[in-house]
Design a protein around this motif. Sequence first.
Motif, PDB file in Angstrom:
ATOM      1  N   SER A 179       0.840  -1.185   0.000  1.00 29.07           N
ATOM      2  CA  SER A 179       0.000   0.000   0.000  1.00 29.07           C
ATOM      3  C   SER A 179       0.884   1.246   0.000  1.00 29.07           C
ATOM      4  CB  SER A 179      -0.933  -0.029   1.216  1.00 29.07           C
ATOM      5  OG  SER A 179      -0.240  -0.475   2.354  1.00 29.07           O
ATOM      6  N   ARG A 180       0.257   2.422   0.233  1.00 33.40           N
ATOM      7  CA  ARG A 180       1.010   3.669   0.154  1.00 33.40           C
ATOM      8  C   ARG A 180       0.533   4.624   1.238  1.00 33.40           C
ATOM      9  NH1 ARG A 180       0.192   6.768  -5.238  1.00 33.40           N
ATOM     10  NH2 ARG A 180      -0.360   8.631  -4.067  1.00 33.40           N
ATOM     11  N   ALA A 181       1.441   5.433   1.734  1.00 31.18           N
ATOM     12  CA  ALA A 181       1.096   6.485   2.686  1.00 31.18           C
ATOM     13  C   ALA A 181       1.698   7.785   2.185  1.00 31.18           C
ATOM     14  CB  ALA A 181       1.601   6.149   4.086  1.00 31.18           C
ATOM     15  N   ASP A 182       0.869   8.823   2.067  1.00 34.43           N
ATOM     16  CA  ASP A 182       1.289  10.116   1.542  1.00 34.43           C
ATOM     17  C   ASP A 182       1.249  11.177   2.627  1.00 34.43           C
ATOM     18  OD1 ASP A 182       1.230   8.745  -0.845  1.00 34.43           O
ATOM     19  OD2 ASP A 182      -0.148  10.112  -1.847  1.00 34.43           O
ATOM     20  N   VAL A 183       2.102  12.183   2.471  1.00 32.99           N
ATOM     21  CA  VAL A 183       2.008  13.408   3.258  1.00 32.99           C
ATOM     22  C   VAL A 183       1.785  14.558   2.292  1.00 32.99           C
ATOM     23  CG1 VAL A 183       3.190  15.018   4.792  1.00 32.99           C
ATOM     24  CG2 VAL A 183       3.458  12.565   5.130  1.00 32.99           C
ATOM     25  N   LEU A 184       0.699  15.304   2.501  1.00 35.89           N
ATOM     26  CA  LEU A 184       0.439  16.514   1.730  1.00 35.89           C
ATOM     27  C   LEU A 184       0.804  17.695   2.617  1.00 35.89           C
ATOM     28  CD1 LEU A 184      -0.684  17.734  -0.903  1.00 35.89           C
ATOM     29  CD2 LEU A 184      -2.923  17.829   0.216  1.00 35.89           C
ATOM     30  N   PHE A 185       1.875  18.409   2.218  1.00 38.13           N
ATOM     31  CA  PHE A 185       2.393  19.507   3.025  1.00 38.13           C
ATOM     32  C   PHE A 185       1.598  20.784   2.792  1.00 38.13           C
ATOM     33  CE2 PHE A 185       6.044  16.666   2.587  1.00 38.13           C
ATOM     34  CZ  PHE A 185       6.540  16.646   3.880  1.00 38.13           C
ATOM     35  N   PRO A 186       1.560  21.679   3.770  1.00 40.16           N
ATOM     36  CA  PRO A 186       0.965  23.002   3.562  1.00 40.16           C
ATOM     37  C   PRO A 186       1.857  23.842   2.652  1.00 40.16           C
ATOM     38  CG  PRO A 186       1.953  22.872   5.733  1.00 40.16           C
ATOM     39  CD  PRO A 186       2.042  21.491   5.150  1.00 40.16           C
ATOM     40  N   PRO A 187       1.330  24.956   2.114  1.00 40.84           N
ATOM     41  CA  PRO A 187       2.105  25.780   1.168  1.00 40.84           C
ATOM     42  C   PRO A 187       3.437  26.291   1.712  1.00 40.84           C
ATOM     43  CG  PRO A 187      -0.218  26.369   1.069  1.00 40.84           C
ATOM     44  CD  PRO A 187      -0.069  25.421   2.232  1.00 40.84           C
ATOM     45  N   ALA A 188       3.600  26.343   3.035  1.00 38.03           N
ATOM     46  CA  ALA A 188       4.861  26.838   3.606  1.00 38.03           C
ATOM     47  C   ALA A 188       6.047  25.957   3.257  1.00 38.03           C
ATOM     48  CB  ALA A 188       4.736  26.949   5.128  1.00 38.03           C
ATOM     49  N   VAL A 189       5.795  24.698   2.872  1.00 39.90           N
ATOM     50  CA  VAL A 189       6.876  23.765   2.532  1.00 39.90           C
ATOM     51  C   VAL A 189       7.039  23.728   1.016  1.00 39.90           C
ATOM     52  CG1 VAL A 189       7.678  21.377   2.661  1.00 39.90           C
ATOM     53  CG2 VAL A 189       6.422  22.381   4.583  1.00 39.90           C
ATOM     54  N   ASP A 190       8.241  23.997   0.552  1.00 38.73           N
ATOM     55  CA  ASP A 190       8.547  23.991  -0.877  1.00 38.73           C
ATOM     56  C   ASP A 190       9.634  22.950  -1.146  1.00 38.73           C
ATOM     57  OD1 ASP A 190       8.449  24.667  -3.513  1.00 38.73           O
ATOM     58  OD2 ASP A 190       8.879  26.797  -3.206  1.00 38.73           O
ATOM     59  N   ARG A 191       9.954  22.731  -2.422  1.00 41.40           N
ATOM     60  CA  ARG A 191      10.931  21.695  -2.774  1.00 41.40           C
ATOM     61  C   ARG A 191      12.289  21.867  -2.097  1.00 41.40           C
ATOM     62  NH1 ARG A 191      10.125  17.860  -6.745  1.00 41.40           N
ATOM     63  NH2 ARG A 191       8.100  17.969  -7.777  1.00 41.40           N
ATOM     64  N   PRO A 192      12.819  23.079  -1.942  1.00 43.07           N
ATOM     65  CA  PRO A 192      14.109  23.196  -1.255  1.00 43.07           C
ATOM     66  C   PRO A 192      14.095  22.681   0.183  1.00 43.07           C
ATOM     67  CG  PRO A 192      13.632  25.193  -2.483  1.00 43.07           C
ATOM     68  CD  PRO A 192      12.380  24.380  -2.493  1.00 43.07           C
ATOM     69  N   HIS A 193      12.907  22.562   0.766  1.00 45.61           N
ATOM     70  CA  HIS A 193      12.815  22.099   2.145  1.00 45.61           C
ATOM     71  C   HIS A 193      12.751  20.572   2.250  1.00 45.61           C
ATOM     72  CE1 HIS A 193      10.615  26.137   2.181  1.00 45.61           C
ATOM     73  NE2 HIS A 193      11.829  26.350   2.661  1.00 45.61           N
ATOM     74  N   LEU A 194      12.551  19.884   1.113  1.00 45.55           N
ATOM     75  CA  LEU A 194      12.485  18.428   1.145  1.00 45.55           C
ATOM     76  C   LEU A 194      13.868  17.841   1.400  1.00 45.55           C
ATOM     77  CD1 LEU A 194      10.095  17.485  -1.819  1.00 45.55           C
ATOM     78  CD2 LEU A 194       9.545  17.773   0.610  1.00 45.55           C
ATOM     79  N   ARG A 195      13.898  16.712   2.094  1.00 49.70           N
ATOM     80  CA  ARG A 195      15.136  15.994   2.362  1.00 49.70           C
ATOM     81  C   ARG A 195      15.128  14.597   1.752  1.00 49.70           C
ATOM     82  NH1 ARG A 195      16.262  20.184   2.506  1.00 49.70           N
ATOM     83  NH2 ARG A 195      17.096  21.518   4.167  1.00 49.70           N
ATOM     84  N   VAL A 196      14.145  14.330   0.885  1.00 47.69           N
ATOM     85  CA  VAL A 196      14.067  13.037   0.199  1.00 47.69           C
ATOM     86  C   VAL A 196      13.754  13.281  -1.271  1.00 47.69           C
ATOM     87  CG1 VAL A 196      13.356  11.714   2.228  1.00 47.69           C
ATOM     88  CG2 VAL A 196      11.608  12.778   0.769  1.00 47.69           C
ATOM     89  N   GLU A 197      13.993  12.254  -2.065  1.00 49.71           N
ATOM     90  CA  GLU A 197      13.612  12.288  -3.470  1.00 49.71           C
ATOM     91  C   GLU A 197      13.116  10.901  -3.873  1.00 49.71           C
ATOM     92  OE1 GLU A 197      18.095  11.572  -5.302  1.00 49.71           O
ATOM     93  OE2 GLU A 197      17.234  13.596  -5.272  1.00 49.71           O
ATOM     94  N   THR A 198      12.533  10.829  -5.055  1.00 49.98           N
ATOM     95  CA  THR A 198      11.984   9.563  -5.524  1.00 49.98           C
ATOM     96  C   THR A 198      13.051   8.470  -5.521  1.00 49.98           C
ATOM     97  OG1 THR A 198      10.423  10.755  -6.925  1.00 49.98           O
ATOM     98  CG2 THR A 198      10.752   8.430  -7.412  1.00 49.98           C
ATOM     99  N   GLY A 199      12.689   7.315  -4.976  1.00 48.15           N
ATOM    100  CA  GLY A 199      13.614   6.186  -4.908  1.00 48.15           C
ATOM    101  C   GLY A 199      14.285   6.011  -3.569  1.00 48.15           C
ATOM    102  N   ASP A 200      14.249   7.030  -2.712  1.00 50.30           N
ATOM    103  CA  ASP A 200      14.870   6.920  -1.385  1.00 50.30           C
ATOM    104  C   ASP A 200      14.116   5.921  -0.506  1.00 50.30           C
ATOM    105  OD1 ASP A 200      16.687   8.803  -2.121  1.00 50.30           O
ATOM    106  OD2 ASP A 200      15.926  10.406  -0.838  1.00 50.30           O
ATOM    107  N   THR A 201      14.858   5.226   0.338  1.00 50.37           N
ATOM    108  CA  THR A 201      14.268   4.314   1.314  1.00 50.37           C
ATOM    109  C   THR A 201      14.115   5.047   2.646  1.00 50.37           C
ATOM    110  OG1 THR A 201      15.246   2.375   0.263  1.00 50.37           O
ATOM    111  CG2 THR A 201      14.542   2.133   2.546  1.00 50.37           C
ATOM    112  N   VAL A 202      12.924   4.942   3.252  1.00 49.76           N
ATOM    113  CA  VAL A 202      12.642   5.678   4.488  1.00 49.76           C
ATOM    114  C   VAL A 202      12.034   4.747   5.532  1.00 49.76           C
ATOM    115  CG1 VAL A 202      12.360   7.922   3.375  1.00 49.76           C
ATOM    116  CG2 VAL A 202      10.401   6.377   3.548  1.00 49.76           C
ATOM    117  N   ARG A 203      12.089   5.200   6.790  1.00 51.26           N
ATOM    118  CA  ARG A 203      11.523   4.443   7.906  1.00 51.26           C
ATOM    119  C   ARG A 203      10.500   5.312   8.625  1.00 51.26           C
ATOM    120  NH1 ARG A 203      14.326   0.184  10.353  1.00 51.26           N
ATOM    121  NH2 ARG A 203      14.013   1.065  12.428  1.00 51.26           N
ATOM    122  N   ALA A 204       9.354   4.712   8.936  1.00 43.65           N
ATOM    123  CA  ALA A 204       8.286   5.442   9.607  1.00 43.65           C
ATOM    124  C   ALA A 204       8.749   5.977  10.951  1.00 43.65           C
ATOM    125  CB  ALA A 204       7.073   4.530   9.802  1.00 43.65           C
ATOM    126  N   GLY A 205       8.459   7.245  11.195  1.00 43.50           N
ATOM    127  CA  GLY A 205       8.755   7.846  12.483  1.00 43.50           C
ATOM    128  C   GLY A 205      10.196   8.219  12.709  1.00 43.50           C
TER     129      GLY A 205
END
Length: 223
Positions: A179-205
Amino acid sequence: MRFVPDGRRYAGLLLAAAPIATVLATPIAGLAFVVAGAATLHFFRDPPRSPPPSGVVSPADGRVSVVREEGDQLRVGVFMNVTDVHVNRAPVSGSVREVEHVPGAHRPAFSKDSDKNERVHVRIDAAETAAAGEPGPLDGTEVELTQIAGAFARRIHPWVEPGAEVERGDRVGHIAFGSRADVLFPPAVDRPHLRVETGDTVRAGESVLADVPTDEDGRGRNF
């Protein structure tokens, strides 16, 4: 090891059937039930997690499969394979304002068509996003966690209700079998603020998805 309650029930049924299958069928059949029970427990495992000192954290274990703009907002989606932990966690601290179930299809969660799948939106009014106990730039804004069913998932289990207070990294729900879990950020968050990109492996929490701006010129920092 902690397990999701449904997992203990399903695994218990399979393990209880093992001696019956051994007697009525063959030892191999009994062993098959034991293996199936162990695999079920593994799938429904719920290990502890320790959130980092700062950051909007991933809601799920898996691989980042979606990073896209939706109007003036950013969406980051994490695809959970069947081998990943499927317990979802709160990306930010705050108050749960709404839990909305949306019926839909059950297409593979990694496909573009999954945007039409059954889902549950957990909308959190963010608080304490700068640091523990301190006001932050996202306080009072909405951060939306969306649990999306996959091709084999037929049930999404949100574990929170409107009015609940959650801390960053708290358990908020479970989805089964890819399945999938998404986060929809508010407008205050823009691409320069992201610390991940497509293909990265992440851990919940634990894995940080984004920083947020802390001043008028939009600079970000870990919070």
